[in-house]
Scaffold this motif. Structure first.
Motif, PDB file in Angstrom:
ATOM      1  N   MET A 116       0.895  -1.079   0.008  1.00  0.00           N
ATOM      2  CA  MET A 116      -0.090   0.101   0.010  1.00  0.00           C
ATOM      3  C   MET A 116       0.886   1.081  -0.189  1.00  0.00           C
ATOM      4  SD  MET A 116      -2.560   1.019   2.820  1.00  0.00           S
ATOM      5  CE  MET A 116      -2.996   2.678   3.123  1.00  0.00           C
ATOM      6  N   PRO A 117       0.859   2.139  -0.947  1.00  0.00           N
ATOM      7  CA  PRO A 117       1.587   3.456  -1.048  1.00  0.00           C
ATOM      8  C   PRO A 117       1.535   4.271   0.395  1.00  0.00           C
ATOM      9  CG  PRO A 117       0.147   3.028  -3.029  1.00  0.00           C
ATOM     10  CD  PRO A 117      -0.517   2.082  -1.889  1.00  0.00           C
ATOM     11  N   GLU A 143       4.709   1.330 -13.059  1.00  0.00           N
ATOM     12  CA  GLU A 143       3.393   1.769 -13.411  1.00  0.00           C
ATOM     13  C   GLU A 143       2.826   2.450 -12.499  1.00  0.00           C
ATOM     14  OE1 GLU A 143       1.979   1.154 -16.280  1.00  0.00           O
ATOM     15  OE2 GLU A 143       3.422  -0.383 -17.461  1.00  0.00           O
ATOM     16  N   GLY A 144       1.809   3.594 -12.971  1.00  0.00           N
ATOM     17  CA  GLY A 144       1.190   4.199 -12.170  1.00  0.00           C
ATOM     18  C   GLY A 144       2.273   5.527 -11.507  1.00  0.00           C
ATOM     19  N   VAL A 145       3.339   5.471 -11.794  1.00  0.00           N
ATOM     20  CA  VAL A 145       4.175   6.735 -11.469  1.00  0.00           C
ATOM     21  C   VAL A 145       4.169   7.613 -12.630  1.00  0.00           C
ATOM     22  CG1 VAL A 145       6.308   7.156 -10.684  1.00  0.00           C
ATOM     23  CG2 VAL A 145       5.365   5.389  -9.689  1.00  0.00           C
ATOM     24  N   GLU A 146       3.964   8.860 -12.368  1.00  0.00           N
ATOM     25  CA  GLU A 146       4.070   9.772 -13.351  1.00  0.00           C
ATOM     26  C   GLU A 146       5.500  10.381 -13.692  1.00  0.00           C
ATOM     27  OE1 GLU A 146       2.150  14.297 -14.799  1.00  0.00           O
ATOM     28  OE2 GLU A 146       1.574  13.331 -12.790  1.00  0.00           O
ATOM     29  N   ALA A 147       6.254  10.049 -14.695  1.00  0.00           N
ATOM     30  CA  ALA A 147       7.513  10.307 -14.694  1.00  0.00           C
ATOM     31  C   ALA A 147       8.019  10.913 -16.094  1.00  0.00           C
ATOM     32  CB  ALA A 147       8.425   9.081 -14.456  1.00  0.00           C
ATOM     33  N   LEU A 201      -3.727   8.239  -8.837  1.00  0.00           N
ATOM     34  CA  LEU A 201      -3.262   8.099  -7.268  1.00  0.00           C
ATOM     35  C   LEU A 201      -4.737   7.448  -6.663  1.00  0.00           C
ATOM     36  CD1 LEU A 201      -1.242  11.121  -6.710  1.00  0.00           C
ATOM     37  CD2 LEU A 201      -0.456   8.930  -7.413  1.00  0.00           C
ATOM     38  N   GLU A 202      -5.224   6.639  -7.257  1.00  0.00           N
ATOM     39  CA  GLU A 202      -6.686   5.974  -6.842  1.00  0.00           C
ATOM     40  C   GLU A 202      -6.205   5.146  -5.380  1.00  0.00           C
ATOM     41  OE1 GLU A 202     -10.413   3.657  -8.217  1.00  0.00           O
ATOM     42  OE2 GLU A 202      -8.745   3.902  -9.738  1.00  0.00           O
ATOM     43  N   VAL A 203      -7.300   5.355  -4.474  1.00  0.00           N
ATOM     44  CA  VAL A 203      -7.267   4.633  -3.327  1.00  0.00           C
ATOM     45  C   VAL A 203      -8.366   3.580  -3.437  1.00  0.00           C
ATOM     46  CG1 VAL A 203      -7.781   4.580  -0.881  1.00  0.00           C
ATOM     47  CG2 VAL A 203      -6.347   6.479  -1.825  1.00  0.00           C
ATOM     48  N   GLY A 218      -0.614   7.478   1.568  1.00  0.00           N
ATOM     49  CA  GLY A 218       0.063   8.525   1.089  1.00  0.00           C
ATOM     50  C   GLY A 218      -0.865   9.251  -0.179  1.00  0.00           C
ATOM     51  N   PHE A 219      -1.811   8.336  -0.522  1.00  0.00           N
ATOM     52  CA  PHE A 219      -2.664   8.868  -1.776  1.00  0.00           C
ATOM     53  C   PHE A 219      -3.775   9.590  -1.326  1.00  0.00           C
ATOM     54  CE2 PHE A 219      -1.371   5.439  -5.191  1.00  0.00           C
ATOM     55  CZ  PHE A 219      -0.015   5.877  -4.954  1.00  0.00           C
ATOM     56  N   SER A 220      -4.187   9.792   0.044  1.00  0.00           N
ATOM     57  CA  SER A 220      -5.331  10.419   0.450  1.00  0.00           C
ATOM     58  C   SER A 220      -5.021  11.801   0.955  1.00  0.00           C
ATOM     59  CB  SER A 220      -5.840   9.485   1.928  1.00  0.00           C
ATOM     60  OG  SER A 220      -5.862   8.128   1.636  1.00  0.00           O
TER      61      SER A 220
END
Length: 401
Positions: A1-2, A61-65, A300-302, A328-330
């Motif tokens: 979990m991030p 995946e799921g990381v904006e770079a 950044l979906e929870v 961390g996404f909240s």
């Protein structure tokens, strides 16, 4: 979990301002007015993130770079988007490129904890900590940002050139992947070393150039345009404040010129729209605004827990743990929007709580880690326990062992 972790160190102290300034004097004299260099602004700062770890994050995946190639791409200022292959990053030249990763504070709690130093500003304004690693000479060119930013030098050295004269969209070089200023004249220059911070208000042209390999963190603050706010508000108000059905004109009379829109028609439509938008209560406006400013980015979906629990069971679990830690996404904020209830906003959703429990909302939003001892008195109050259980089941909290 991030965004979760165990045994994190104590939060950083407040940002250290130069020349006897404090947070209030900074906001009064510099915020959204003029740049300010803060030497050794973060006592005890040491980057918890290596270049290799940042590169690994950019491959997920799921990381904006993004990767900016100044002289080594197929065209000037070429931008490539992640996720990247390890081989692609390993094949980069020795100089003039920059790797940028957004929302590192949400992916890595050891980076996110440094947001504490900037909490003299409201949480709802904070956006993210973007981390950039630049090879020698690397930069993203002379440009400007449309939001406030604190540039934290994490490793190595970067020279910042600043032109306080405002620029406009007409000043950008056409046909490039980045909005590079066509003309840039540096009137200030600062060499930043680890622990230094440079504040830049919106619209100030600047250019950061790495002197050797370096890592820079950018603490950015959300600044929605008035157009974005007005569109979102009008859509919300139209749904809740305007009469149902369609335009009607039961008092219509024969019209001499069928091509004319009569003044009384314009007046009726304008007045109906005005009344509909204005009759939404202050409480409804507060709820809409709280939802709007806590909306999270799509990537950044929870996700809700696959095994939801009950309030009594959560209370038992907390008693056997160190406490709870926030995802961390909240994104969280609260508002005292009415006499009877307060509201907690989490990722665009609103949760009501009786005003007598308002201090509980302050606790939830004050810290990302909630010790068991701090939670204990609130877990005896059904409204607070039920709210906390709902947030836990929705994935916004995890037990901290």
């Amino acid at each position: 979990m991030p965004g979760t972790g165990n045994g994190s160190p104590p939060p950083p102290g407040p940002l250290q301002f130069p020349g006897g300034l404090d947070a209030g004097a900074f906001l009064a004299g510099y915020w959204q007015r003029r740049p300010l260099l803060l030497r050794r602004a973060l006592p005890g700062f040491a980057s918890p993130l290596s270049a290799e770890e940042l590169a690994g994050l950019a491959c997920e995946e799921g990381v904006e770079a993004r990767l900016v190639l100044e002289r080594c791409g197929s065209r000037p200022w070429e931008v490539r988007h992640g996720p990247f292959a390890e081989e692609e990053l390993a094949a980069l030249p020795e100089d003039h490129w920059t790797l940028l990763v957004q929302d590192v504070d949400k992916h890595l709690p050891e980076v996110g904890r440094w947001r504490e130093a900037f909490r003299f500003l409201p949480d709802w304004r904070a956006d993210d900590i973007m981390v950039s690693y630049a090879a020698d000479g690397g930069s993203v060119g002379p440009h400007l940002d449309e939001y406030d930013v604190f540039l934290i030098q994490a490793e190595g050295r970067r020279r910042w050139l600043i032109d306080p004269e405002p620029a406009s969209a007409a000043d950008f070089v056409p046909g490039l992947d980045l909005r590079i200023l066509a003309e840039f004249q540096a009137r200030e220059t600062h060499l930043l070393t680890p622990g230094d911070v440079l504040y830049l208000p919106p619209g100030v042209p600047h250019w950061g150039i790495a002197e050797g390999p370096c890592m820079t963190w950018s603490m950015g603050f959300r600044a929605p345009t008035w157009s974005e706010l007005s569109v979102a508000w009008c859509e919300h108000a139209a749904e809740h404040g305007l009469p149902a059905g369609r335009y009607r004109d039961p008092g219509i009379r024969p019209q001499a010129d069928a091509g004319e829109i009569l003044p009384e028609v314009l007046a009726t439509v304008r007045e109906t729209l005005r009344r509909g938008l204005e009759q939404v209560s202050a409480e409804a406006f507060g709820e809409w605004f709280g939802r709007f400013v806590t909306e999270s980015k799509e990537h950044l979906e929870v996700f809700p827990r696959p095994d939801p629990t009950t309030p009594p069971e959560l209370r038992k679990r907390i008693a056997g743990a160190r406490g709870l830690v926030r995802n961390g996404f909240s994104r969280m904020a609260f508002a005292r929007v009415g006499a009877g209830d307060h509201m907690l906003f989490v990722n665009g959703e609103a949760h009501e709580l009786p005003a007598r429990h308002g201090d509980f909302l302050s606790l939830l939003t004050a810290e990302t880690a909630l010790p068991r001892e701090s939670l204990a008195p609130w877990l005896t109050k059904p409204a607070c326990l039920n709210l906390l259980c709902r947030l836990y089941n929705e994935g916004h909290y995890e037990l901290q062992r």
